[in-house]
Design an enzyme around this catalytic site. Structure first.
Site, PDB file in Angstrom:
ATOM      1  CG  PHE A 190      -1.559   1.247   1.621  1.00 20.59           C
ATOM      2  CD1 PHE A 190      -2.216   2.061   0.701  1.00 20.59           C
ATOM      3  CD2 PHE A 190      -1.500   1.659   2.954  1.00 20.59           C
ATOM      4  CE1 PHE A 190      -2.798   3.264   1.101  1.00 20.59           C
ATOM      5  CE2 PHE A 190      -2.082   2.849   3.358  1.00 20.59           C
ATOM      6  CZ  PHE A 190      -2.723   3.655   2.438  1.00 20.59           C
TER       7      PHE A 190
ATOM      8  CB  THR B  24       4.167   1.896  12.926  1.00 19.61           C
ATOM      9  OG1 THR B  24       2.912   2.149  13.537  1.00 19.61           O
ATOM     10  CG2 THR B  24       4.887   0.831  13.744  1.00 19.61           C
ATOM     11  CG  ASP B  25       1.236   5.822  15.260  1.00 17.15           C
ATOM     12  OD1 ASP B  25       1.118   4.638  14.874  1.00 17.15           O
ATOM     13  OD2 ASP B  25       0.269   6.614  15.289  1.00 17.15           O
ATOM     14  CD  GLU B  26      -0.104  -0.048  15.362  1.00 18.56           C
ATOM     15  OE1 GLU B  26       0.092  -1.173  15.849  1.00 18.56           O
ATOM     16  OE2 GLU B  26      -0.968   0.181  14.507  1.00 18.56           O
TER      17      GLU B  26
ATOM     18  CE1 TYR C 242       3.519  -3.635  11.656  1.00 15.51           C
ATOM     19  CE2 TYR C 242       2.292  -2.263  13.186  1.00 15.51           C
ATOM     20  CZ  TYR C 242       3.047  -2.387  12.039  1.00 15.51           C
ATOM     21  OH  TYR C 242       3.332  -1.287  11.275  1.00 15.51           O
ATOM     22  CB  SER C 243       3.592  -2.285  17.788  1.00 17.59           C
ATOM     23  OG  SER C 243       3.047  -2.924  18.921  1.00 17.59           O
TER      24      SER C 243
ATOM     25  CB  THR D  18       8.362  -7.330  14.946  1.00 19.55           C
ATOM     26  OG1 THR D  18       7.199  -6.860  14.253  1.00 19.55           O
ATOM     27  CG2 THR D  18       8.071  -8.661  15.624  1.00 19.55           C
ATOM     28  CE  LYS D  19       7.543  -1.162  11.010  1.00 23.40           C
ATOM     29  NZ  LYS D  19       8.144  -1.269   9.645  1.00 23.40           N
TER      30      LYS D  19
HETATM   31  P1  NAD Z   1       1.501  -3.565   3.236  1.00 22.70           P
HETATM   32  O1  NAD Z   1       1.238  -4.745   4.090  1.00 22.70           O
HETATM   33  O2  NAD Z   1       0.425  -3.022   2.374  1.00 22.70           O
HETATM   34  O3  NAD Z   1       2.749  -3.879   2.278  1.00 22.70           O
HETATM   35  C1  NAD Z   1       3.918  -4.516   2.705  1.00 22.70           C
HETATM   36  C2  NAD Z   1       4.729  -4.887   1.462  1.00 22.70           C
HETATM   37  O4  NAD Z   1       5.981  -5.456   1.882  1.00 22.70           O
HETATM   38  C3  NAD Z   1       4.044  -5.914   0.567  1.00 22.70           C
HETATM   39  O5  NAD Z   1       4.164  -5.521  -0.775  1.00 22.70           O
HETATM   40  C4  NAD Z   1       4.826  -7.201   0.827  1.00 22.70           C
HETATM   41  O6  NAD Z   1       4.844  -8.083  -0.275  1.00 22.70           O
HETATM   42  C5  NAD Z   1       6.207  -6.638   1.137  1.00 22.70           C
HETATM   43  N1  NAD Z   1       7.022  -7.534   1.968  1.00 22.70           N
HETATM   44  C6  NAD Z   1       6.668  -8.129   3.136  1.00 22.70           C
HETATM   45  N2  NAD Z   1       7.688  -8.870   3.610  1.00 22.70           N
HETATM   46  C7  NAD Z   1       8.705  -8.734   2.721  1.00 22.70           C
HETATM   47  C8  NAD Z   1      10.026  -9.239   2.661  1.00 22.70           C
HETATM   48  N3  NAD Z   1      10.496 -10.062   3.604  1.00 22.70           N
HETATM   49  N4  NAD Z   1      10.811  -8.887   1.622  1.00 22.70           N
HETATM   50  C9  NAD Z   1      10.334  -8.065   0.652  1.00 22.70           C
HETATM   51  N5  NAD Z   1       9.094  -7.559   0.663  1.00 22.70           N
HETATM   52  C10 NAD Z   1       8.287  -7.884   1.682  1.00 22.70           C
HETATM   53  O7  NAD Z   1       2.085  -2.463   4.217  1.00 22.70           O
HETATM   54  P2  NAD Z   1       1.861  -0.867   4.298  1.00 22.70           P
HETATM   55  O8  NAD Z   1       0.621  -0.596   5.038  1.00 22.70           O
HETATM   56  O9  NAD Z   1       2.085  -0.283   2.976  1.00 22.70           O
HETATM   57  O10 NAD Z   1       3.076  -0.485   5.270  1.00 22.70           O
HETATM   58  C11 NAD Z   1       4.361  -0.231   4.742  1.00 22.70           C
HETATM   59  C12 NAD Z   1       5.315   0.159   5.856  1.00 22.70           C
HETATM   60  O11 NAD Z   1       4.814   1.294   6.541  1.00 22.70           O
HETATM   61  C13 NAD Z   1       5.483  -0.925   6.933  1.00 22.70           C
HETATM   62  O12 NAD Z   1       6.821  -0.921   7.359  1.00 22.70           O
HETATM   63  C14 NAD Z   1       4.573  -0.474   8.051  1.00 22.70           C
HETATM   64  O13 NAD Z   1       5.054  -0.929   9.284  1.00 22.70           O
HETATM   65  C15 NAD Z   1       4.695   1.022   7.925  1.00 22.70           C
HETATM   66  N6  NAD Z   1       3.539   1.806   8.411  1.00 22.70           N
HETATM   67  C16 NAD Z   1       2.276   1.542   7.955  1.00 22.70           C
HETATM   68  C17 NAD Z   1       1.213   2.374   8.347  1.00 22.70           C
HETATM   69  C18 NAD Z   1      -0.190   2.176   7.817  1.00 22.70           C
HETATM   70  O14 NAD Z   1      -1.097   2.880   8.246  1.00 22.70           O
HETATM   71  N7  NAD Z   1      -0.444   1.271   6.904  1.00 22.70           N
HETATM   72  C19 NAD Z   1       1.460   3.438   9.186  1.00 22.70           C
HETATM   73  C20 NAD Z   1       2.766   3.661   9.636  1.00 22.70           C
HETATM   74  C21 NAD Z   1       3.786   2.846   9.218  1.00 22.70           C
HETATM   75  O1  DAU Z   2      -0.646   3.466  13.390  1.00 19.07           O
HETATM   76  C1  DAU Z   2      -0.050   2.935  12.243  1.00 19.07           C
HETATM   77  C2  DAU Z   2      -0.507   1.528  12.011  1.00 19.07           C
HETATM   78  O2  DAU Z   2      -1.816   1.585  11.494  1.00 19.07           O
HETATM   79  C3  DAU Z   2       0.406   0.738  11.101  1.00 19.07           C
HETATM   80  O3  DAU Z   2       1.662   0.613  11.707  1.00 19.07           O
HETATM   81  C4  DAU Z   2      -0.164  -0.645  10.800  1.00 19.07           C
HETATM   82  O4  DAU Z   2       0.646  -1.307   9.855  1.00 19.07           O
HETATM   83  C5  DAU Z   2      -1.556  -0.478  10.248  1.00 19.07           C
HETATM   84  O5  DAU Z   2      -2.149  -1.735  10.026  1.00 19.07           O
HETATM   85  C6  DAU Z   2      -2.404   0.345  11.213  1.00 19.07           C
HETATM   86  O6  DAU Z   2      -2.669  -0.386  12.442  1.00 19.07           O
HETATM   87  P1  DAU Z   2      -4.113  -0.330  13.133  1.00 19.07           P
HETATM   88  O7  DAU Z   2      -4.251  -1.491  14.015  1.00 19.07           O
HETATM   89  O8  DAU Z   2      -4.366   1.015  13.720  1.00 19.07           O
HETATM   90  O9  DAU Z   2      -5.003  -0.448  11.804  1.00 19.07           O
HETATM   91  P2  DAU Z   2      -6.280  -1.301  11.399  1.00 19.07           P
HETATM   92  O10 DAU Z   2      -6.683  -0.827  10.059  1.00 19.07           O
HETATM   93  O11 DAU Z   2      -6.085  -2.757  11.603  1.00 19.07           O
HETATM   94  O12 DAU Z   2      -7.366  -0.832  12.463  1.00 19.07           O
HETATM   95  C7  DAU Z   2      -7.654   0.539  12.678  1.00 19.07           C
HETATM   96  C8  DAU Z   2      -8.608   0.641  13.870  1.00 19.07           C
HETATM   97  O13 DAU Z   2      -9.877   0.113  13.504  1.00 19.07           O
HETATM   98  C9  DAU Z   2      -8.161  -0.148  15.077  1.00 19.07           C
HETATM   99  O14 DAU Z   2      -8.538   0.565  16.253  1.00 19.07           O
HETATM  100  C10 DAU Z   2      -8.947  -1.460  14.978  1.00 19.07           C
HETATM  101  C11 DAU Z   2     -10.250  -1.018  14.331  1.00 19.07           C
HETATM  102  N1  DAU Z   2     -10.914  -1.973  13.438  1.00 19.07           N
HETATM  103  C12 DAU Z   2     -10.184  -2.597  12.459  1.00 19.07           C
HETATM  104  C13 DAU Z   2     -10.789  -3.461  11.561  1.00 19.07           C
HETATM  105  C14 DAU Z   2      -9.993  -4.158  10.480  1.00 19.07           C
HETATM  106  C15 DAU Z   2     -12.298  -2.187  13.536  1.00 19.07           C
HETATM  107  O15 DAU Z   2     -12.973  -1.604  14.407  1.00 19.07           O
HETATM  108  N2  DAU Z   2     -12.896  -3.020  12.636  1.00 19.07           N
HETATM  109  C16 DAU Z   2     -12.201  -3.676  11.659  1.00 19.07           C
HETATM  110  O16 DAU Z   2     -12.809  -4.413  10.880  1.00 19.07           O
END
Ligand code: NAD
Ligand code: DAU
Length: 336
Positions: A15, A125-127, A152-153, A155-156
């Protein structure tokens, strides 16, 4: 901004990585991008399809693969690491893959950057800071204690610490950014906003965890991309930058905004069981990023960003439909 001619974006088919690649192609057309992605369930090459072939290249592989990194890292001026296992609920069900990608993978990238003296930016991540109470006036800063709650958090957090150790011990040129919840196109249907939008589009009711009062600090993914670019090109080596856009909202408010924008009744959703260890609230103070690097978010209007995101999922059914059934099956097994 001319200092990087060729960057390696790991996790660039996910993403945020794919949105970053698209942002670079659009905003910095002189920069070449190699994407390294393992194509896990979360990675989709369609996310970077159609970009100019002379600017973007995909290498399918694992950041844990030392030999592969030895082949791709030396040709690049900088690595931006988005690769990770990212889903909190999956980490609760099966933590193993998170240790491999988010800890061992970061170590491998650091070793490759050390061996070839390549600049690294690590996306996190902020987590890692745990959570805040709903009534706490505080927000996270770069000085907040590291106090992760989930597999998850944690390991991050481990990955972030490895980066700091490699900077201090080996002089690796690296930075870290910790961002709050992103939203926008190409987000996997397992995540909160896409899950609810696509449930409604499938005739399923949205699912809200617990009491729905948990707060997340939402930022548009394009604002994350611009912030990462600023930190990559102008951030201080060894420094951590928090990324956020003052977007605190409760889950129930976000869900009601989706229901309203899609013409549904405000109560047309199911309450489901809560996530174990569910973080209550995240809130980011991004003053350092704004002050030092002059960064400003451009997508201040959450309601508009949400409408655009809804429209994107309406118009891209073929992109998300293949993943939807398996995702909901997994959630059903977890009772969520
Ligand atoms: P995502 O799950 O959509 O995408 C992760 C990507 O990494 C995928 O394309 C997957 O194939 C690839 N991947 C996983 N393991 C791999 C490996 N061992 N080698 C190579 N590629 C690998 O994740 P996202 O939501 O786009 O998050 C991206 C980064 O941002 C992550 O590090 C996440 O911790 C961080 N982050 C996400 C959010 C959020 O809201 N989604 C917020 C803050 C930080
Ligand atoms: O804060 C950054 C993080 O945000 C990233 O590091 C993570 O990779 C990303 O997945 C995200 O984590 P969250 O746990 O905050 O995101 P998620 O989309 O899983 O859930 C957002 C909030 O919504 C959380 O409080 C759980 C709740 N939730 C989630 C789902 C999937 C629901 O209430 N219903 C749902 O179906």
């Amino acid at each position: 901004h001319g200092e990087f001619a060729h960057i390696l974006v790991t996790g660039g088919c996910g993403f945020m990585g794919s949105n970053f690649v698209r942002w670079v192609v659009r905003e910095r057309p002189g920069v070449r991008v190699t994407v390294l992605d393992k194509l896990t369930y979360a990675g989709n090459p369609a996310n970077i399809a159609g970009l100019p072939e002379d600017q973007v290249e995909l290498v399918v592989g694992d950041i844990c693969d030392e030999a592969l990194l030895g082949a791709v890292v030396p040709g690049c001026d900088a690595v931006v690491n988005f690769a990770a296992e990212t889903d909190v609920d999956r980490s609760i069900a099966e933590p193993g893959p998170f240790l491999r990608a988010n800890v061992e993978g970061v170590m491998r990238l650091l070793e490759a950057c050390r061996a070839h003296d390549v600049r690294l930016h690590h996306v996190s991540t902020d987590e890692v800071y745990g959570d805040l109470a709903l009534d706490d006036p505080a927000r996270f800063t770069e000085e907040s204690p590291c106090r992760p709650s989930s597999p998850y958090s944690s390991t991050k957090a481990a990955g972030d610490m490895l980066v700091r150790a490699w900077v201090r011990t080996y002089g690796v040129r690296a930075t870290v950014s910790n961002c709050s919840n992103n939203y926008g196109p190409y987000q996997h249907v397992e995540k909160f906003i896409p899950r609810q939008i696509t449930n409604i589009l499938c005739g399923e009711r949205p699912k809200l965890y617990g009491d729905g009062l948990n707060v997340r600090d939402w930022i548009h993914v394009d604002d994350h991309s611009s912030a990462v670019w600023e930190v990559l090109t102008r951030g201080r080596i060894g420094e951590t930058y928090l990324i956020g856009a003052d977007g605190e909202r409760s889950n129930i408010d976000v869900l009601r905004a989706i229901l309203e924008a899609m013409g549904r009744d405000a109560d047309d959703f199911d309450w489901v069981r809560d996530r174990p260890g569910h973080d209550r609230r995240y809130a980011i103070d991004a003053s350092r990023l704004r002050r030092e690097l002059g960064w400003e978010p451009k997508h201040a209007d959450f309601a508009q960003g949400l409408r655009e995101t809804i429209r994107w999922y309406e118009e891209h059914r073929a992109w998300w439909e293949p993943a939807k059934r398996a995702t909901e099956e997994k959630y059903r097994e977890m009772g969520m």
